[in-house]
Design a protein around this motif. Structure first.
Motif, PDB file in Angstrom:
ATOM      1  N   ALA A  19       0.832  -1.209   0.000  1.00 57.22           N
ATOM      2  CA  ALA A  19       0.000   0.000   0.000  1.00 57.22           C
ATOM      3  C   ALA A  19       0.856   1.244   0.000  1.00 57.22           C
ATOM      4  CB  ALA A  19      -0.919  -0.007   1.228  1.00 57.22           C
ATOM      5  N   ALA A  20       1.947   1.220   0.756  1.00 59.96           N
ATOM      6  CA  ALA A  20       2.822   2.399   0.808  1.00 59.96           C
ATOM      7  C   ALA A  20       3.482   2.641  -0.529  1.00 59.96           C
ATOM      8  CB  ALA A  20       3.877   2.215   1.892  1.00 59.96           C
ATOM      9  N   ALA A  21       3.793   1.560  -1.252  1.00 59.81           N
ATOM     10  CA  ALA A  21       4.477   1.728  -2.537  1.00 59.81           C
ATOM     11  C   ALA A  21       3.549   2.170  -3.634  1.00 59.81           C
ATOM     12  CB  ALA A  21       5.146   0.403  -2.931  1.00 59.81           C
ATOM     13  N   CYS A  22       2.237   1.938  -3.477  1.00 64.67           N
ATOM     14  CA  CYS A  22       1.277   2.182  -4.573  1.00 64.67           C
ATOM     15  C   CYS A  22       0.590   3.526  -4.490  1.00 64.67           C
ATOM     16  CB  CYS A  22       0.222   1.081  -4.592  1.00 64.67           C
ATOM     17  SG  CYS A  22       0.903  -0.539  -5.037  1.00 64.67           S
ATOM     18  N   THR A  23       0.878   4.275  -3.505  1.00 66.82           N
ATOM     19  CA  THR A  23       0.192   5.562  -3.406  1.00 66.82           C
ATOM     20  C   THR A  23       1.200   6.675  -3.293  1.00 66.82           C
ATOM     21  OG1 THR A  23      -1.369   6.881  -2.138  1.00 66.82           O
ATOM     22  CG2 THR A  23      -0.016   5.377  -0.869  1.00 66.82           C
ATOM     23  N   SER A  24       0.851   7.804  -3.916  1.00 66.42           N
ATOM     24  CA  SER A  24       1.720   8.972  -3.838  1.00 66.42           C
ATOM     25  C   SER A  24       1.244   9.943  -2.778  1.00 66.42           C
ATOM     26  CB  SER A  24       1.755   9.687  -5.194  1.00 66.42           C
ATOM     27  OG  SER A  24       0.474  10.157  -5.505  1.00 66.42           O
ATOM     28  N   LEU A 115       2.250  17.469 -16.147  1.00 60.79           N
ATOM     29  CA  LEU A 115       3.317  17.243 -15.176  1.00 60.79           C
ATOM     30  C   LEU A 115       3.241  18.342 -14.117  1.00 60.79           C
ATOM     31  CD1 LEU A 115       6.305  16.255 -17.506  1.00 60.79           C
ATOM     32  CD2 LEU A 115       4.763  14.742 -16.220  1.00 60.79           C
ATOM     33  N   ILE A 116       3.014  17.915 -12.878  1.00 59.47           N
ATOM     34  CA  ILE A 116       2.835  18.836 -11.760  1.00 59.47           C
ATOM     35  C   ILE A 116       4.188  19.051 -11.085  1.00 59.47           C
ATOM     36  CG2 ILE A 116       1.547  19.245  -9.623  1.00 59.47           C
ATOM     37  CD1 ILE A 116      -0.353  16.958 -10.569  1.00 59.47           C
ATOM     38  N   ARG A 117       4.423  20.242 -10.599  1.00 61.76           N
ATOM     39  CA  ARG A 117       5.656  20.513  -9.866  1.00 61.76           C
ATOM     40  C   ARG A 117       5.764  19.600  -8.649  1.00 61.76           C
ATOM     41  NH1 ARG A 117       6.907  26.932  -9.386  1.00 61.76           N
ATOM     42  NH2 ARG A 117       7.845  26.107  -7.467  1.00 61.76           N
ATOM     43  N   GLN A 118       6.991  19.101  -8.396  1.00 63.78           N
ATOM     44  CA  GLN A 118       7.205  18.200  -7.271  1.00 63.78           C
ATOM     45  C   GLN A 118       6.938  18.884  -5.929  1.00 63.78           C
ATOM     46  OE1 GLN A 118       7.745  15.010  -7.368  1.00 63.78           O
ATOM     47  NE2 GLN A 118       8.125  14.734  -9.559  1.00 63.78           N
ATOM     48  N   ASP A 119       7.162  20.213  -5.870  1.00 60.83           N
ATOM     49  CA  ASP A 119       7.016  20.910  -4.592  1.00 60.83           C
ATOM     50  C   ASP A 119       5.614  21.455  -4.356  1.00 60.83           C
ATOM     51  OD1 ASP A 119       7.250  22.740  -6.631  1.00 60.83           O
ATOM     52  OD2 ASP A 119       8.695  24.042  -5.610  1.00 60.83           O
ATOM     53  N   ALA A 120       4.689  21.239  -5.294  1.00 58.63           N
ATOM     54  CA  ALA A 120       3.327  21.756  -5.136  1.00 58.63           C
ATOM     55  C   ALA A 120       2.557  20.889  -4.148  1.00 58.63           C
ATOM     56  CB  ALA A 120       2.615  21.776  -6.483  1.00 58.63           C
ATOM     57  N   SER A 121       2.050  21.506  -3.091  1.00 59.93           N
ATOM     58  CA  SER A 121       1.354  20.737  -2.055  1.00 59.93           C
ATOM     59  C   SER A 121       0.240  21.567  -1.434  1.00 59.93           C
ATOM     60  CB  SER A 121       2.333  20.293  -0.969  1.00 59.93           C
ATOM     61  OG  SER A 121       2.872  21.419  -0.296  1.00 59.93           O
ATOM     62  N   TRP A 122      -0.700  20.859  -0.829  1.00 62.88           N
ATOM     63  CA  TRP A 122      -1.763  21.522  -0.080  1.00 62.88           C
ATOM     64  C   TRP A 122      -1.201  22.039   1.245  1.00 62.88           C
ATOM     65  CZ3 TRP A 122      -5.849  22.636  -2.832  1.00 62.88           C
ATOM     66  CH2 TRP A 122      -6.176  21.831  -3.916  1.00 62.88           C
ATOM     67  N   SER A 123      -1.939  22.914   1.870  1.00 66.10           N
ATOM     68  CA  SER A 123      -1.428  23.569   3.072  1.00 66.10           C
ATOM     69  C   SER A 123      -1.278  22.622   4.251  1.00 66.10           C
ATOM     70  CB  SER A 123      -2.343  24.738   3.460  1.00 66.10           C
ATOM     71  OG  SER A 123      -3.692  24.297   3.607  1.00 66.10           O
ATOM     72  N   GLY A 125       0.232  19.744   3.849  1.00 70.26           N
ATOM     73  CA  GLY A 125       1.395  18.952   3.510  1.00 70.26           C
ATOM     74  C   GLY A 125       1.172  17.872   2.478  1.00 70.26           C
ATOM     75  N   ALA A 126      -0.076  17.521   2.176  1.00 72.57           N
ATOM     76  CA  ALA A 126      -0.351  16.497   1.164  1.00 72.57           C
ATOM     77  C   ALA A 126       0.002  17.034  -0.219  1.00 72.57           C
ATOM     78  CB  ALA A 126      -1.817  16.092   1.210  1.00 72.57           C
ATOM     79  N   PRO A 127       0.590  16.205  -1.088  1.00 71.76           N
ATOM     80  CA  PRO A 127       0.958  16.694  -2.419  1.00 71.76           C
ATOM     81  C   PRO A 127      -0.265  16.956  -3.288  1.00 71.76           C
ATOM     82  CG  PRO A 127       1.320  14.325  -2.270  1.00 71.76           C
ATOM     83  CD  PRO A 127       0.971  14.786  -0.880  1.00 71.76           C
ATOM     84  N   ILE A 128      -0.172  17.958  -4.132  1.00 77.29           N
ATOM     85  CA  ILE A 128      -1.164  18.145  -5.188  1.00 77.29           C
ATOM     86  C   ILE A 128      -0.797  17.150  -6.282  1.00 77.29           C
ATOM     87  CG2 ILE A 128      -2.126  19.740  -6.888  1.00 77.29           C
ATOM     88  CD1 ILE A 128      -1.385  22.019  -4.972  1.00 77.29           C
ATOM     89  N   ALA A 129      -1.703  16.216  -6.590  1.00 78.73           N
ATOM     90  CA  ALA A 129      -1.325  15.069  -7.396  1.00 78.73           C
ATOM     91  C   ALA A 129      -2.493  14.576  -8.229  1.00 78.73           C
ATOM     92  CB  ALA A 129      -0.796  13.955  -6.492  1.00 78.73           C
ATOM     93  N   VAL A 130      -2.280  13.434  -8.875  1.00 80.48           N
ATOM     94  CA  VAL A 130      -3.246  12.871  -9.812  1.00 80.48           C
ATOM     95  C   VAL A 130      -4.607  12.649  -9.162  1.00 80.48           C
ATOM     96  CG1 VAL A 130      -2.484  10.501  -9.327  1.00 80.48           C
ATOM     97  CG2 VAL A 130      -3.623  11.019 -11.500  1.00 80.48           C
ATOM     98  N   GLU A 131      -4.624  12.307  -7.869  1.00 72.60           N
ATOM     99  CA  GLU A 131      -5.893  12.060  -7.195  1.00 72.60           C
ATOM    100  C   GLU A 131      -6.806  13.281  -7.239  1.00 72.60           C
ATOM    101  OE1 GLU A 131      -2.838   9.324  -5.384  1.00 72.60           O
ATOM    102  OE2 GLU A 131      -2.920  11.454  -5.910  1.00 72.60           O
ATOM    103  N   ASP A 132      -6.225  14.468  -7.193  1.00 68.31           N
ATOM    104  CA  ASP A 132      -7.030  15.689  -7.238  1.00 68.31           C
ATOM    105  C   ASP A 132      -7.650  15.881  -8.617  1.00 68.31           C
ATOM    106  OD1 ASP A 132      -6.265  16.346  -4.544  1.00 68.31           O
ATOM    107  OD2 ASP A 132      -4.322  16.954  -5.353  1.00 68.31           O
ATOM    108  N   PHE A 133      -6.924  15.503  -9.674  1.00 70.22           N
ATOM    109  CA  PHE A 133      -7.459  15.559 -11.020  1.00 70.22           C
ATOM    110  C   PHE A 133      -8.607  14.567 -11.172  1.00 70.22           C
ATOM    111  CE2 PHE A 133      -3.622  17.836 -11.585  1.00 70.22           C
ATOM    112  CZ  PHE A 133      -3.603  18.444 -12.824  1.00 70.22           C
ATOM    113  N   LYS A 165       2.707  12.643  -9.718  1.00 67.90           N
ATOM    114  CA  LYS A 165       2.948  14.000 -10.194  1.00 67.90           C
ATOM    115  C   LYS A 165       2.800  14.113 -11.714  1.00 67.90           C
ATOM    116  CE  LYS A 165       3.786  16.444  -6.482  1.00 67.90           C
ATOM    117  NZ  LYS A 165       3.043  17.692  -6.146  1.00 67.90           N
ATOM    118  N   GLY A 166       2.583  12.997 -12.373  1.00 60.71           N
ATOM    119  CA  GLY A 166       2.248  12.987 -13.790  1.00 60.71           C
ATOM    120  C   GLY A 166       0.817  12.520 -13.960  1.00 60.71           C
ATOM    121  N   VAL A 167       0.075  13.144 -14.885  1.00 61.32           N
ATOM    122  CA  VAL A 167      -1.335  12.837 -15.085  1.00 61.32           C
ATOM    123  C   VAL A 167      -1.580  12.709 -16.584  1.00 61.32           C
ATOM    124  CG1 VAL A 167      -3.714  13.543 -14.619  1.00 61.32           C
ATOM    125  CG2 VAL A 167      -1.878  14.266 -13.064  1.00 61.32           C
TER     126      VAL A 167
END
Length: 576
Positions: A19-24, A115-123, A125-133, A165-167
């Motif tokens: 589970a840890a390996a499969c989620t960003s 392609l999302i910036r690696q440093d883009a994150s919610w306040s 600490g969670a990354p802004i990522a494919v799940e949000d799309f 970080k890629g969608v």
């Protein structure tokens, strides 16, 4: 038994590792509301900008029709991340504060890779990522009462890469308007299981932020929202410490500009309010900011009398459109933005009226002839058929203005014509996500499959405009993918608030949406037919007055339809 226990423990460890390996995205933290509620007035500082507004009330979901407002537009620009943003000319530009790139990487099937910036994150600490799309795309495809869903309905799949970080987004058809998608992303990890689901999202505030500002306090009693610099923001920090959005009436807004307490005002003014701003003299600069909404009257061919084309045309012929516009604009800036095309909006480049001659001018003789042909008889001043009075439900989103006042004016016009009216001021979310989304079927006089629900015949509401005009066309008049014209045998959820789905027009609508036919050619064919349907009567484009006083630098009028708030990161206080 001991061996079995060791095996179970080993399985647990392995599952945890997989589970840890499969989620960003890390497990969501326990998040308390970041918004404090205070009745203590904010102490003005040298790095604080105060903005006067008409209201601060929620909801704040920019993707819900029910939440469309100046305050929602303002907050979403300052608090939420977007893939593209329009520039001063309305052209969409990649927002490099969030994105590394976004481009079409295949035409068969049509595919866009983000392609999302690696440093883009919610306040939090969670990354802004494919799940949000994925969260936004699924909601826009499936939820009722959303803003311009047509483009999202073309998405056939979303695949992750680069640890989320890629969608990679695949479409069922080419979509030239793809750059309008994925604006104002929302934090999936906090909202997917939130109470109230999508419809409750951002009802009162924001659970996390992905822009240069965050909310410090929101005080409904005082009518004030205080934003402060988002210390977790990864890009350019805001130049000002705080931005205060403060509610007042027209007199209070003008007074705050005069005293210098407000640096600028965004207000839906009528002629009286406009005069108060003009009386402030040259020290205050006034600009009309056209908004991304057009006030409309929807004559819905859903369940009831308006399914009959003759009855719908007759009701349209009773309506005094000019009186509704006068009531709704009050002589303010919207009065100069009369909407006289079905798809393009008045402030858009290339806009030209397509309204037929005489449309919206009352024609009682025509209306009475049509009702008579439809089997109605006027008895004791009331139109009846088979002894039953012609009765229509007229709805507006709560007591929101100018819609409530226009709905009252419209009801009075119909009553004077001999039509009985039941008025309904439903809460905005109930209206758009429930009442205007009831399954419909022709030949029925009650909402299909919804015992006890109230069917809405006429709605006086705002509908969104802006972005890709072909998407506006498909979202306002188009069917859902695979949807056929409603019939007495098949109840369907309407694809749009007007409950319109016409198979004879759908092919041309889809050709415009997917770029197979130039939009100009499609509109030349469609506009006369859309007017002849008498389902959507546009009135005017909503507009605010931007009144800029002293004490602020770095502010411009902003991109078309959005206003100045997207540049708030650059604002500074300047000497008066």
């Amino acid at each position: 038994m001991r061996g079995s226990g060791k095996a179970a423990a080993l399985v647990t460890v392995l599952l945890t590792a997989v589970a840890a390996a499969c989620t960003s995205t890390p497990p969501p933290p326990v998040v308390t509301s970041p918004v404090a509620h205070s009745s203590t007035p904010a102490v003005p500082t040298a790095s604080q900008i105060v903005i006067g507004v008409d209201d601060i009330a929620g909801g704040y979901n920019p993707h819900n029709l029910a939440d469309q407002s100046t305050i929602t537009t303002a907050l979403s620009q300052m608090l939420l991340p977007s893939v593209f943003r329009p520039d001063a000319h309305g052209e969409y530009q990649l927002d490099t504060t969030l994105m590394r790139s976004a481009e079409v990487t295949s035409t068969d099937p049509f595919t866009v890779t983000y392609l999302i910036r690696q440093d883009a994150s919610w306040s939090d600490g969670a990354p802004i990522a494919v799940e949000d799309f994925v969260y936004l795309a699924e909601a826009m495809r499936d939820q009722p009462g959303v803003v311009q869903p047509a483009g999202y309905r073309l998405i056939s799949g979303i695949q992750p890469s680069e640890g989320g970080k890629g969608v990679q987004v695949t479409f069922a058809e080419p979509y030239p308007g793809w750059q309008t998608l994925f604006s104002n992303l929302l934090p999936q990890h906090l909202l997917k299981d939130a109470p109230g689901g999508w419809q409750g999202a951002l009802q009162d505030s924001f659970p996390a932020y992905g822009g240069p500002f965050s909310i410090k306090t929101r005080d409904n009693a005082r009518g004030e929202i205080i934003l402060e610099r988002n210390e977790r923001y990864w890009d350019k920090p805001a130049a000002v410490d705080q931005i205060v959005l403060r509610r007042s009436d027209a007199t209070g807004l003008a007074g705050a500009l005069r005293s210098g307490n407000d640096q600028f005002v965004m207000s839906r003014t009528d002629s009286a309010g406009l005069n108060q701003f003009q009386a402030l003299g040259p020290a205050v600069q006034l600009t009309t900011v056209a908004g991304p909404r057009v006030a409309e009257v929807l004559l819905r061919p859903a369940n009831g009398p308006l399914v009959d084309d003759q009855v719908r045309e007759a009701v349209s012929a009773f309506i005094d459109r000019n009186a509704l516009i006068d009531e709704g604009t009050g002589g303010g800036p919207s009065a100069g933005l009369r909407a006289e095309a079905q798809v393009r909006w008045p402030s858009q480049a290339g806009y030209a009226p397509t309204i037929p001659a005489g449309y919206g001018v009352p024609d009682p003789a025509k209306a009475e002839s049509l009702l008579t042909a439809a089997g109605y008889v006027k008895e004791a001043g009331i139109w009846r058929k088979d002894g039953k009075a012609l009765t229509l439900v007229v709805a507006s989103p709560g007591q929101q203005e100018p819609y409530a006042s226009m709905a009252k004016e419209l009801s009075n016009q119909l009553i004077a014509a001999g039509i009985q009216v039941n008025t309904l001021n439903a809460q905005p979310r109930d209206l758009f996500a429930n009442l205007l989304a009831l399954p419909v079927s022709q030949g029925s006089t009650a909402p299909a499959g919804n015992s006890g629900a109230v069917g809405v015949d006429i709605a006086v509401v705002p509908l969104p405009v802006g972005g890709d005009a072909a998407t506006v066309l498909a979202s306002t008049f188009g069917c859902r993918p695979g949807q056929s014209t409603p019939s007495a045998n098949v109840a369907v959820i309407p694809a749009n608030p007007a409950a319109v789905c016409d198979e004879t027009l759908q092919t041309t609508i889809e050709e415009a949406l997917t770029g197979k036919k130039p939009l100009a050619d499609a509109l030349a064919e469609l506009e006369p037919k859309l007017w002849a349907q008498h389902t959507v009567m546009p009135l005017f484009q909503l507009a605010d007055t931007l009144a800029t006083g002293q004490g602020i630098s770095g502010m411009t009028v902003g991109p078309p339809l959005l206003g100045p708030f997207g540049e708030a990161v650059n604002w500074t206080r300047s000497p008066r």
